[in-house]
Design an enzyme around this catalytic site. Structure first.
Site, PDB file in Angstrom:
ATOM      1  N   HIS A 179      12.658  -6.951  -9.451  1.00  0.00           N
ATOM      2  CA  HIS A 179      12.249  -5.750  -8.732  1.00  0.00           C
ATOM      3  C   HIS A 179      12.300  -4.558  -9.689  1.00  0.00           C
ATOM      4  CE1 HIS A 179      12.354  -2.397  -5.915  1.00  0.00           C
ATOM      5  NE2 HIS A 179      11.835  -3.215  -5.025  1.00  0.00           N
ATOM      6  N   ARG A 228       7.298  -4.857  -6.863  1.00  0.00           N
ATOM      7  CA  ARG A 228       7.343  -6.304  -7.136  1.00  0.00           C
ATOM      8  C   ARG A 228       6.007  -6.909  -6.703  1.00  0.00           C
ATOM      9  NH1 ARG A 228      11.280  -8.289  -2.166  1.00  0.00           N
ATOM     10  NH2 ARG A 228      11.257  -6.303  -1.070  1.00  0.00           N
ATOM     11  N   LYS A 252       3.396  -6.612  -3.210  1.00  0.00           N
ATOM     12  CA  LYS A 252       3.868  -5.537  -2.336  1.00  0.00           C
ATOM     13  C   LYS A 252       2.985  -4.314  -2.558  1.00  0.00           C
ATOM     14  CE  LYS A 252       7.524  -5.777  -0.391  1.00  0.00           C
ATOM     15  NZ  LYS A 252       8.098  -6.232   0.866  1.00  0.00           N
ATOM     16  N   ASP A 309       4.012   2.367  -4.231  1.00  0.00           N
ATOM     17  CA  ASP A 309       4.968   3.339  -3.678  1.00  0.00           C
ATOM     18  C   ASP A 309       5.280   4.346  -4.794  1.00  0.00           C
ATOM     19  OD1 ASP A 309       7.305   4.722  -2.979  1.00  0.00           O
ATOM     20  OD2 ASP A 309       8.266   2.992  -2.037  1.00  0.00           O
ATOM     21  N   CYS A 313       7.767   6.110  -5.609  1.00  0.00           N
ATOM     22  CA  CYS A 313       9.051   6.119  -6.325  1.00  0.00           C
ATOM     23  C   CYS A 313       9.045   5.167  -7.518  1.00  0.00           C
ATOM     24  CB  CYS A 313      10.229   5.843  -5.401  1.00  0.00           C
ATOM     25  SG  CYS A 313      10.262   4.203  -4.673  1.00  0.00           S
ATOM     26  N   TYR A 314       8.168   4.138  -7.472  1.00  0.00           N
ATOM     27  CA  TYR A 314       8.106   3.226  -8.625  1.00  0.00           C
ATOM     28  C   TYR A 314       7.414   3.878  -9.818  1.00  0.00           C
ATOM     29  CZ  TYR A 314       9.576  -0.048  -5.073  1.00  0.00           C
ATOM     30  OH  TYR A 314      10.271  -0.667  -4.058  1.00  0.00           O
ATOM     31  N   ASP A 363       6.002   8.545  -0.706  1.00  0.00           N
ATOM     32  CA  ASP A 363       5.744   7.158  -1.110  1.00  0.00           C
ATOM     33  C   ASP A 363       4.236   6.911  -1.205  1.00  0.00           C
ATOM     34  OD1 ASP A 363       4.954   4.513  -0.411  1.00  0.00           O
ATOM     35  OD2 ASP A 363       6.660   4.132   0.885  1.00  0.00           O
ATOM     36  N   ASP A 393      10.762  13.202   1.400  1.00  0.00           N
ATOM     37  CA  ASP A 393      12.222  13.137   1.448  1.00  0.00           C
ATOM     38  C   ASP A 393      12.735  13.425   0.041  1.00  0.00           C
ATOM     39  OD1 ASP A 393      12.803  10.490  -0.051  1.00  0.00           O
ATOM     40  OD2 ASP A 393      11.232   9.946   1.359  1.00  0.00           O
ATOM     41  N   HIS A 446      12.162  10.496  -2.691  1.00  0.00           N
ATOM     42  CA  HIS A 446      10.810  10.383  -3.254  1.00  0.00           C
ATOM     43  C   HIS A 446      10.423  11.629  -4.041  1.00  0.00           C
ATOM     44  CE1 HIS A 446      10.530   6.854  -0.616  1.00  0.00           C
ATOM     45  NE2 HIS A 446       9.751   6.412  -1.585  1.00  0.00           N
TER      46      HIS A 446
HETATM   47  C1  LIG Z   1      20.586   3.793  -9.829  1.00  0.00           C
HETATM   48  C2  LIG Z   1      20.128   3.191  -8.576  1.00  0.00           C
HETATM   49  C3  LIG Z   1      20.923   3.408  -7.367  1.00  0.00           C
HETATM   50  C4  LIG Z   1      18.998   2.455  -8.586  1.00  0.00           C
HETATM   51  C5  LIG Z   1      18.332   1.898  -7.423  1.00  0.00           C
HETATM   52  C6  LIG Z   1      17.247   1.000  -7.873  1.00  0.00           C
HETATM   53  C7  LIG Z   1      16.313   0.605  -6.763  1.00  0.00           C
HETATM   54  C8  LIG Z   1      15.245   1.558  -6.336  1.00  0.00           C
HETATM   55  C9  LIG Z   1      16.398  -0.576  -6.226  1.00  0.00           C
HETATM   56  C10 LIG Z   1      15.432  -1.018  -5.208  1.00  0.00           C
HETATM   57  C11 LIG Z   1      16.079  -1.872  -4.179  1.00  0.00           C
HETATM   58  C12 LIG Z   1      15.082  -2.719  -3.414  1.00  0.00           C
HETATM   59  C13 LIG Z   1      15.193  -4.191  -3.489  1.00  0.00           C
HETATM   60  C14 LIG Z   1      14.145  -2.152  -2.723  1.00  0.00           C
HETATM   61  C15 LIG Z   1      13.132  -2.961  -1.999  1.00  0.00           C
HETATM   62  O1  LIG Z   1      12.892  -2.330  -0.893  1.00  0.00           O
HETATM   63  P1  LIG Z   1      11.600  -2.688  -0.031  1.00  0.00           P
HETATM   64  O2  LIG Z   1      11.525  -4.151   0.239  1.00  0.00           O
HETATM   65  O3  LIG Z   1      11.639  -1.767   1.154  1.00  0.00           O
HETATM   66  O4  LIG Z   1      10.441  -2.194  -0.975  1.00  0.00           O
HETATM   67  P2  LIG Z   1       9.203  -2.942  -1.650  1.00  0.00           P
HETATM   68  O5  LIG Z   1       8.353  -3.447  -0.555  1.00  0.00           O
HETATM   69  O6  LIG Z   1       8.540  -1.855  -2.425  1.00  0.00           O
HETATM   70  O7  LIG Z   1       9.754  -4.017  -2.537  1.00  0.00           O
HETATM   71 ZN   LIG Z   2       9.701   4.451  -2.419  1.00  0.00          ZN
END
Ligand SMILES: CC(C)=CCC/C(C)=C/CC/C(C)=C/COP(=O)(O)OP(=O)(O)O
Ligand SMILES: [Zn+2]
Length: 362
Positions: free
Chosen positions: A158, A201, A204, A207, A209-210, A273, A280, A283
């Protein structure tokens, strides 16, 4: 806000950092910095580290946010109030025999813990061989078959954990222990051809934030490849030639900026996002951080002052989509604060080494 009552240092860090990236050369206003410092210092736990709110048990994620937020106050009197001996003991209580960290005592292990512990230790100058022992082994075990990094070994890679793992490996000076070519390929495949933004990942959605968690990894990869291959030209000409071959040239910076500028700005202010979502602080912070990462290129400089590697933005080399007003400040690719914060806070504590030998005996 009840849901975020354990994330108070995060809210301060996200908002201060976002404001800091946007500010036009001026320091953050004094009253804002003071309020932030007063608030965050109240989350320091008597046993070391910071909790998510007043009286809460210490947690590595809250500790990372608190220490970086305090860094952003740029106030050395505030920095002096961090209990570094207590912090070291807290970090060692989280450290596991296999080189991983639990995020809090009795809590879960994941790469966030490793990243938060090592970046905090680096800034506060409390890195010891005991703290870093086997850390790289755990990080390397989190690299998945497809090249990205997962929260724990044998899980799905991820973007969030990929960032944490590579940044932590660079703090250790051991990023060459990862399969960097596979990691680069994984990151390139996360940029969505249609939107220009990143997914976290495979299979998906994009977004904002990535933009940071994956977009920010390319600069880290530059550093990792440079250190692995020993390429560090001494002349500007050599450095320019090297720059054109770097991992950070392998992604589309313009396309990411277009996604951020056109799709991630909320009409009520703040960043989002994707269209249709509400803004928020999380983001707002990470979309802006990703925008800064897309705008600047960095020279990777081997550091003589104990930080391992330093990033210096390449002068005059910016890539700005839209009016030049869109240009943010550069951002440190490991810590995600402006580079001067890392220099100043890191330098402040390097001049004040703690006698960790004494601590170990306690
Ligand atoms: C320093 C620190 C605290 C870092 C955090 C790193 C970070 C953002 C980890 C992500 C965790 C995660 C598996 C999100 C998936 O969410 P989702 O399934 O809602 O999102 P997706 O569909 O985009 O994978
Ligand atoms: Zn996000």
């Amino acid at each position: 806000m009840t849901a975020l009552s354990a994330s108070r240092p995060w809210i301060v860090y996200w908002l201060l950092h976002a404001t800091d990236l946007l500010s036009r050369g001026d320091p953050l206003p004094e009253p804002l910095r003071l309020r932030a410092a007063t608030t965050v210092l109240r989350f320091q736990h008597p046993s070391g580290g910071f909790g998510g709110g007043v009286g809460q048990r210490p947690h590595l994620a809250a500790t990372y946010a608190a220490v970086h937020a305090l860094g952003l106050t740029r106030d050395t009197h505030v920095w002096e109030r961090v209990d570094r001996a207590g912090m070291y003991r807290f970090l060692m209580r989280c450290k596991q025999p296999d080189g991983s960290f639990v995020v809090c005592e009795g809590g879960e292990v994941d790469l966030r813990g490793t990243y938060c512990a090592l970046t905090v230790a680096r800034l506060l100058n409390i890195v010891t061989p005991e703290l870093t022992d086997k850390c790289i082994d755990f990080i390397a075990r989190c690299q998945s078959h497809d090249g990205g990094l997962a929260a724990i070994p044998h899980s799905e890679a991820h973007g969030g954990y990929t960032f944490c793992g590579l940044a932590a490996a660079l703090v250790l000076g051991q990023a060459h222990m990862l399969d960097l070519d596979a990691l680069l390929g994984w990151c390139i495949r996360r940029q969505m051809p249609l939107e220009g933004g990143f997914q976290g990942r495979p299979n998906k959605l994009v977004d904002g934030c990535y933009s940071w968690w994956v977009g920010g990894v390319f600069e880290l990869l530059d550093a990792a490849f440079t250190l692995r291959d020993g390429r560090q030209g001494s002349s500007k000409q050599e450095r320019d030639a090297e720059a054109s071959l770097r991992p950070s040239m392998a992604w589309n910076r313009q396309a990411l900026q277009e996604y951020i500028l056109l799709a991630c700005q909320s009409d009520r202010g703040g960043l989002i996002d994707k269209p249709g979502k509400y803004p928020d602080p999380y983001h707002t912070c990470y979309v802006l951080s990703g925008l800064a990462a897309a705008q600047y290129a960095y020279d990777v400089v081997a550091d003589d002052q104990g930080l391992g590697v330093r990033f210096v933005s390449r002068e005059g080399e910016v890539c700005v989509v839209g009016p030049v007003d869109n240009l943010l400040h550069p951002v440190d690719p490991i810590h995600n604060v402006r580079p001067d914060v890392v220099e100043e806070m890191g330098g402040f504590f390097r001049e004040r080494p703690l006698d960790l030998e004494t601590l170990k005996g306690e």
